[in-house]
Design a protein around this motif. Structure first.
Motif, PDB file in Angstrom:
ATOM      1  N   CYS A 271     -19.678  -6.082   1.761  1.00 53.87           N
ATOM      2  CA  CYS A 271     -20.097  -6.384   0.387  1.00 53.87           C
ATOM      3  C   CYS A 271     -19.068  -5.999  -0.679  1.00 53.87           C
ATOM      4  N   CYS A 272     -17.946  -5.418  -0.287  1.00 57.25           N
ATOM      5  CA  CYS A 272     -16.850  -5.032  -1.191  1.00 57.25           C
ATOM      6  C   CYS A 272     -17.134  -3.824  -2.080  1.00 57.25           C
ATOM      7  N   SER A 273     -18.235  -3.096  -1.856  1.00 61.59           N
ATOM      8  CA  SER A 273     -18.449  -1.819  -2.542  1.00 61.59           C
ATOM      9  C   SER A 273     -17.464  -0.804  -1.956  1.00 61.59           C
ATOM     10  N   ILE A 274     -17.413   0.381  -2.536  1.00 58.74           N
ATOM     11  CA  ILE A 274     -16.542   1.422  -1.993  1.00 58.74           C
ATOM     12  C   ILE A 274     -17.093   1.855  -0.631  1.00 58.74           C
ATOM     13  N   ALA A 275     -16.235   1.853   0.373  1.00 59.05           N
ATOM     14  CA  ALA A 275     -16.646   2.239   1.730  1.00 59.05           C
ATOM     15  C   ALA A 275     -16.680   3.754   1.856  1.00 59.05           C
ATOM     16  N   THR A 276     -17.729   4.246   2.472  1.00 58.76           N
ATOM     17  CA  THR A 276     -17.859   5.679   2.725  1.00 58.76           C
ATOM     18  C   THR A 276     -17.909   5.973   4.218  1.00 58.76           C
TER      19      THR A 276
ATOM     20  N   ARG B  69       0.840  -1.196   0.000  1.00 54.68           N
ATOM     21  CA  ARG B  69       0.000   0.000   0.000  1.00 54.68           C
ATOM     22  C   ARG B  69       0.875   1.246   0.000  1.00 54.68           C
ATOM     23  N   CYS B  70       0.293   2.350  -0.384  1.00 52.05           N
ATOM     24  CA  CYS B  70       1.033   3.609  -0.473  1.00 52.05           C
ATOM     25  C   CYS B  70       1.456   4.081   0.907  1.00 52.05           C
ATOM     26  N   THR B  71       2.736   4.167   1.131  1.00 55.05           N
ATOM     27  CA  THR B  71       3.236   4.634   2.426  1.00 55.05           C
ATOM     28  C   THR B  71       3.449   6.150   2.429  1.00 55.05           C
TER      29      THR B  71
ATOM     30  N   SER C  87     -17.489   0.562   5.828  1.00 54.35           N
ATOM     31  CA  SER C  87     -18.803   0.200   5.295  1.00 54.35           C
ATOM     32  C   SER C  87     -19.233   1.156   4.198  1.00 54.35           C
ATOM     33  N   CYS C  88     -19.988   0.615   3.240  1.00 56.01           N
ATOM     34  CA  CYS C  88     -20.651   1.472   2.267  1.00 56.01           C
ATOM     35  C   CYS C  88     -21.919   1.997   2.951  1.00 56.01           C
TER      36      CYS C  88
ATOM     37  N   PHE D 146     -11.109   2.485   0.770  1.00 59.78           N
ATOM     38  CA  PHE D 146     -11.333   1.159   1.331  1.00 59.78           C
ATOM     39  C   PHE D 146     -12.572   0.528   0.732  1.00 59.78           C
ATOM     40  N   LYS D 147     -12.593  -0.796   0.728  1.00 58.64           N
ATOM     41  CA  LYS D 147     -13.788  -1.533   0.326  1.00 58.64           C
ATOM     42  C   LYS D 147     -14.617  -1.814   1.570  1.00 58.64           C
TER      43      LYS D 147
END
Length: 144
Positions: free
Chosen positions: A117-122, A101-103, A130-131, A112-113
């Motif tokens: 459910c692996c959607s974009i987390a907000t 990952r970008c350090t 979590s989305c 993040f997912k």
């Protein structure tokens, strides 16, 4: 008597750190509507009621874990008092153990997912990503 006074002062310092972390998070995430227009006393009362602060189990930094209601709604396998809670910085270091990952930018710029459910987390509630749909309880009310 000095030790009691010292403990009281530590409590005040911890409370101030918790408030500073939580108000910054509330403003950044727009979690509490109108907080920028509130007086300091008003903002502190709302922040203390609606936000949750934690002490990192690794570096002892006070950080905001999100809204208090999110913490109350999480169902975890281990009771909260037995779970070590990490600040975003320590959680990021732990997660980047493989170095993939970008350090340079760290967790504050990461996408993040959703853990469910692996959607974009907000949402990031105490390290749970979590989305909007999962955060608002979709999977709880729509289980098969």
């Amino acid at each position: 008597r000095d030790s009691i006074q010292g403990l009281i002062e530590q409590g005040r310092h911890f409370r101030q750190q918790a408030f500073d972390a939580c108000i910054a998070r509330a403003k950044e995430d727009n979690t509490i509507e109108g907080i920028a227009k509130m007086s300091r006393r008003e903002a502190q009362a709302v922040v203390e009621r609606k936000m949750a602060a934690y002490l990192c189990g690794n570096c002892n930094v006070v950080f905001c874990g999100g809204k208090a209601e999110c913490t109350a709604n999480t169902s975890e396998e281990a009771p909260a008092e037995h779970k070590i809670v990490l600040c975003p910085g320590c959680a990021w270091k732990k997660a980047t153990g493989g170095g993939s990952r970008c350090t340079k930018h760290g967790a504050s710029c990461a996408i993040f997912k959703c853990d469910s459910c692996c959607s974009i987390a907000t949402y990031d509630c105490r390290g749970t990503h979590s989305c909007a749909r999962c955060h608002n309880g979709y999977w709880i009310t729509h289980r098969h």
